[in-house]
Motif scaffolding. Structure first.
Motif, PDB file in Angstrom:
ATOM      1  N   PHE A 142    -105.407  22.534 -46.991  1.00  0.00           N
ATOM      2  CA  PHE A 142    -106.093  23.297 -45.947  1.00  0.00           C
ATOM      3  C   PHE A 142    -105.105  24.338 -45.427  1.00  0.00           C
ATOM      4  O   PHE A 142    -103.933  24.013 -45.223  1.00  0.00           O
ATOM      5  N   ASP A 170    -109.662  22.846 -50.214  1.00  0.00           N
ATOM      6  CA  ASP A 170    -110.848  22.872 -49.362  1.00  0.00           C
ATOM      7  C   ASP A 170    -111.591  24.185 -49.566  1.00  0.00           C
ATOM      8  O   ASP A 170    -110.979  25.258 -49.540  1.00  0.00           O
ATOM      9  N   ALA A 175    -114.551  26.149 -47.846  1.00  0.00           N
ATOM     10  CA  ALA A 175    -115.481  26.348 -46.731  1.00  0.00           C
ATOM     11  C   ALA A 175    -114.936  27.542 -45.967  1.00  0.00           C
ATOM     12  O   ALA A 175    -113.734  27.816 -46.020  1.00  0.00           O
ATOM     13  N   ASP A 214    -114.799  28.073 -42.657  1.00  0.00           N
ATOM     14  CA  ASP A 214    -114.399  27.933 -41.246  1.00  0.00           C
ATOM     15  C   ASP A 214    -112.987  28.408 -40.887  1.00  0.00           C
ATOM     16  O   ASP A 214    -112.824  29.041 -39.845  1.00  0.00           O
ATOM     17  N   ASP A 245    -118.751  27.256 -40.964  1.00  0.00           N
ATOM     18  CA  ASP A 245    -118.473  27.110 -42.389  1.00  0.00           C
ATOM     19  C   ASP A 245    -119.197  28.155 -43.232  1.00  0.00           C
ATOM     20  O   ASP A 245    -119.075  28.162 -44.461  1.00  0.00           O
ATOM     21  N   SER A 278    -116.597  21.703 -48.678  1.00  0.00           N
ATOM     22  CA  SER A 278    -116.794  20.826 -47.519  1.00  0.00           C
ATOM     23  C   SER A 278    -117.791  21.416 -46.532  1.00  0.00           C
ATOM     24  O   SER A 278    -117.825  21.036 -45.381  1.00  0.00           O
ATOM     25  N   TYR A 327    -118.045  17.323 -51.048  1.00  0.00           N
ATOM     26  CA  TYR A 327    -118.309  16.611 -49.805  1.00  0.00           C
ATOM     27  C   TYR A 327    -119.835  16.510 -49.754  1.00  0.00           C
ATOM     28  O   TYR A 327    -120.512  17.401 -49.256  1.00  0.00           O
ATOM     29  N   PHE A 383    -115.714  13.180 -34.525  1.00  0.00           N
ATOM     30  CA  PHE A 383    -114.386  12.731 -34.942  1.00  0.00           C
ATOM     31  C   PHE A 383    -113.579  13.792 -35.710  1.00  0.00           C
ATOM     32  O   PHE A 383    -112.477  13.520 -36.149  1.00  0.00           O
ATOM     33  N   PHE A 431    -108.777  17.726 -36.229  1.00  0.00           N
ATOM     34  CA  PHE A 431    -108.633  18.626 -37.381  1.00  0.00           C
ATOM     35  C   PHE A 431    -108.854  20.082 -36.946  1.00  0.00           C
ATOM     36  O   PHE A 431    -108.133  20.991 -37.370  1.00  0.00           O
ATOM     37  N   LYS A 468    -122.327  22.147 -35.688  1.00  0.00           N
ATOM     38  CA  LYS A 468    -122.540  22.278 -37.135  1.00  0.00           C
ATOM     39  C   LYS A 468    -123.755  21.485 -37.615  1.00  0.00           C
ATOM     40  O   LYS A 468    -123.880  21.171 -38.799  1.00  0.00           O
ATOM     41  N   GLN A 487    -124.309  20.192 -41.430  1.00  0.00           N
ATOM     42  CA  GLN A 487    -123.814  18.828 -41.633  1.00  0.00           C
ATOM     43  C   GLN A 487    -124.907  17.826 -41.237  1.00  0.00           C
ATOM     44  O   GLN A 487    -125.791  18.128 -40.441  1.00  0.00           O
ATOM     45  N   LYS A 513    -118.097  11.341 -45.687  1.00  0.00           N
ATOM     46  CA  LYS A 513    -117.196  11.744 -44.611  1.00  0.00           C
ATOM     47  C   LYS A 513    -117.949  11.789 -43.290  1.00  0.00           C
ATOM     48  O   LYS A 513    -119.019  12.371 -43.259  1.00  0.00           O
ATOM     49  N   TYR A 544    -113.379  10.140 -46.722  1.00  0.00           N
ATOM     50  CA  TYR A 544    -112.386  10.857 -45.934  1.00  0.00           C
ATOM     51  C   TYR A 544    -112.156  10.129 -44.611  1.00  0.00           C
ATOM     52  O   TYR A 544    -113.030  10.098 -43.765  1.00  0.00           O
ATOM     53  N   ILE A 591    -110.904  10.489 -41.562  1.00  0.00           N
ATOM     54  CA  ILE A 591    -110.673  11.800 -40.936  1.00  0.00           C
ATOM     55  C   ILE A 591    -109.739  11.778 -39.722  1.00  0.00           C
ATOM     56  O   ILE A 591    -109.295  10.728 -39.273  1.00  0.00           O
ATOM     57  N   SER A 592    -109.531  12.984 -39.209  1.00  0.00           N
ATOM     58  CA  SER A 592    -108.540  13.192 -38.152  1.00  0.00           C
ATOM     59  C   SER A 592    -108.788  12.327 -36.919  1.00  0.00           C
ATOM     60  O   SER A 592    -107.851  11.760 -36.354  1.00  0.00           O
ATOM     61  N   TYR A 595    -104.693  10.728 -43.656  1.00  0.00           N
ATOM     62  CA  TYR A 595    -103.438  11.197 -43.070  1.00  0.00           C
ATOM     63  C   TYR A 595    -102.406  10.066 -43.029  1.00  0.00           C
ATOM     64  O   TYR A 595    -101.253  10.292 -42.702  1.00  0.00           O
TER      65      TYR A 595
HETATM   66  C1  PBG Z   1    -114.148  22.130 -42.623  1.00  0.00           C
HETATM   67  C2  PBG Z   1    -113.593  20.765 -42.696  1.00  0.00           C
HETATM   68  C3  PBG Z   1    -113.534  19.867 -41.625  1.00  0.00           C
HETATM   69  C4  PBG Z   1    -112.836  18.751 -42.080  1.00  0.00           C
HETATM   70  C5  PBG Z   1    -112.512  18.979 -43.412  1.00  0.00           C
HETATM   71  N1  PBG Z   1    -112.994  20.216 -43.777  1.00  0.00           N
HETATM   72  C6  PBG Z   1    -113.988  20.001 -40.222  1.00  0.00           C
HETATM   73  C7  PBG Z   1    -115.371  20.410 -39.948  1.00  0.00           C
HETATM   74  O1  PBG Z   1    -116.287  20.251 -40.761  1.00  0.00           O
HETATM   75  O2  PBG Z   1    -115.570  20.909 -38.845  1.00  0.00           O
HETATM   76  C8  PBG Z   1    -112.523  17.569 -41.213  1.00  0.00           C
HETATM   77  C9  PBG Z   1    -111.354  16.743 -41.586  1.00  0.00           C
HETATM   78  C10 PBG Z   1    -110.869  15.841 -40.511  1.00  0.00           C
HETATM   79  O3  PBG Z   1    -111.402  15.774 -39.382  1.00  0.00           O
HETATM   80  O4  PBG Z   1    -109.865  15.180 -40.782  1.00  0.00           O
HETATM   81  N2  PBG Z   1    -115.048  22.547 -43.542  1.00  0.00           N
END
Ligand code: PBG
Length: 324
Positions: free
Chosen positions: A78, A119, A121, A123, A131, A166, A193, A201, A205, A218, A222, A249, A272, A274-275, A314
């Protein structure tokens, strides 16, 4: 008592427990996400992700070598784009000299065996933090897919092993696959994805890349976290369109989805972690409320047990230390 089955026999000590363990983590399970920034010697700790860093390319290369030495075989890249390069077309995303493209080349050069995923996308490059391309407050689907195709081709040209869309636009996997074929990138894979939910969550990120949506949320692209069947529909469609690996994810609140997807497809499934899931464990252990090491292993084992063949996390590096 006279019992025919005494289940505790197989739990009596560490040795017997390890013999009958159904799920065993290995370094090959992990995909390490990396946040890359311009500059030199940059090592910025993300405030909401203590212990995780955004690095310039020099430090990133050292990190990739380190990860490879630990047995990790995949990184997911990223990049953070400066505000001046953001617009509503996302055109910096397919700049041949862009940070992503330079990073892919440098990493493949330094550690050719590392599987590099990128990645895909808009964004990080979008002035709206969405995105996709925005018009009248809406995220355009087909115009965005065209941009994602350009972005994927430029990652392929730079040497990416797999591109990882993603964004959750409709039809992007098929369009990317077709473009890769037409341009002779027949060795480049797609990690889709597929079942990506609109989740609170992702917050940390978006801090890491300064990519929070400037308006709205989103939810028009999403998925709604209330839905299960829709995840299967999305995933089967991506497989049909040419995805090599599919992803669910987030992971932790979606273990049921990971299992259902695993049962429904014949391609590897990734999840994933995630963060926000990282931040929760870090915060609770900082407070002294959880044992961090145990929480990491329990979480990652559960994600694998649910059906994930690969886990983007992570915690990859810490987990390898804990299991070796
Ligand atoms: C963006 C993207 C995101 C993540 C991965 N790619 C964030 C989003 O969709 O807003 C999230 C990863 C994470 O939270 O660890 N396309």
């Amino acid at each position: 008592m006279q019992l025919i089955r005494r289940n505790r026999i197989l739990r009596a000590g560490p040795a017997i427990r390890s013999l009958v363990a159904e799920t065993i983590l290995t370094p090959r399970d992990f995909i390490a996400p990396l946040f890359i920034d311009e500059g030199e010697n940059v090592r910025f700790e993300i405030p909401s992700m203590p212990g995780y860093f955004r690095r310039s390319l020099d430090g990133t290369l050292a990190e990739v070598k380190d990860l490879f030495g630990l047995g990790i075989r995949s990184v997911l890249l990223f990049v953070k784009a400066p505000d001046a390069l953001k617009d509503n077309t996302g055109r910096e995303a397919w700049n041949r000299e862009g940070l992503m493209q330079r990073s892919v080349r440098a990493i493949k050069d330094a550690v050719p065996e590392m599987v590099v995923m990128t990645d895909v996308a808009l964004d990080p490059y979008s002035s709206y933090g969405h995105d996709g391309i925005v018009r009248d407050g809406r995220i355009l689907n087909d115009e965005t897919v065209e941009a994602l195709v350009r972005m994927s081709l430029s990652h392929a040209e730079a040497g990416a092993d797999l591109v990882a869309p993603s964004d959750m636009m409709d039809g992007r996997i098929g369009a990317i696959r077709q473009a890769l074929e037409e341009n002779n990138y027949t060795g480049v894979g797609i990690m889709a994805y597929s079942a990506k939910y609109a989740s609170c969550f992702y917050g940390p990120f978006r801090d890491a890349l300064d990519s929070a949506p400037g308006f709205g949320d989103k939810k028009t692209y999403q998925m709604n976290y209330a839905n299960r069947i829709e995840a299967i529909k999305e995933t089967l469609q991506d497989v049909q369109e040419g995805a090599d690996i599919v992803m669910v994810k987030p992971a932790l609140a979606y273990l049921d989805i990971i299992r259902e997807v695993k049962n429904a497809v014949q391609v590897p499934v990734s999840a994933y972690n995630i963060s926000g899931e990282y931040a929760m464990i870090k915060a609770a252990s900082k407070m002294g409320w959880l044992d961090e090491d145990k929480a990491i292993l329990e979480t990652l084992t559960a994600i694998k047990r649910a059906g994930a063949d690969l886990i983007a996390t992570y915690f990859a590096k810490e987990a390898v230390r804990l299991i070796s």
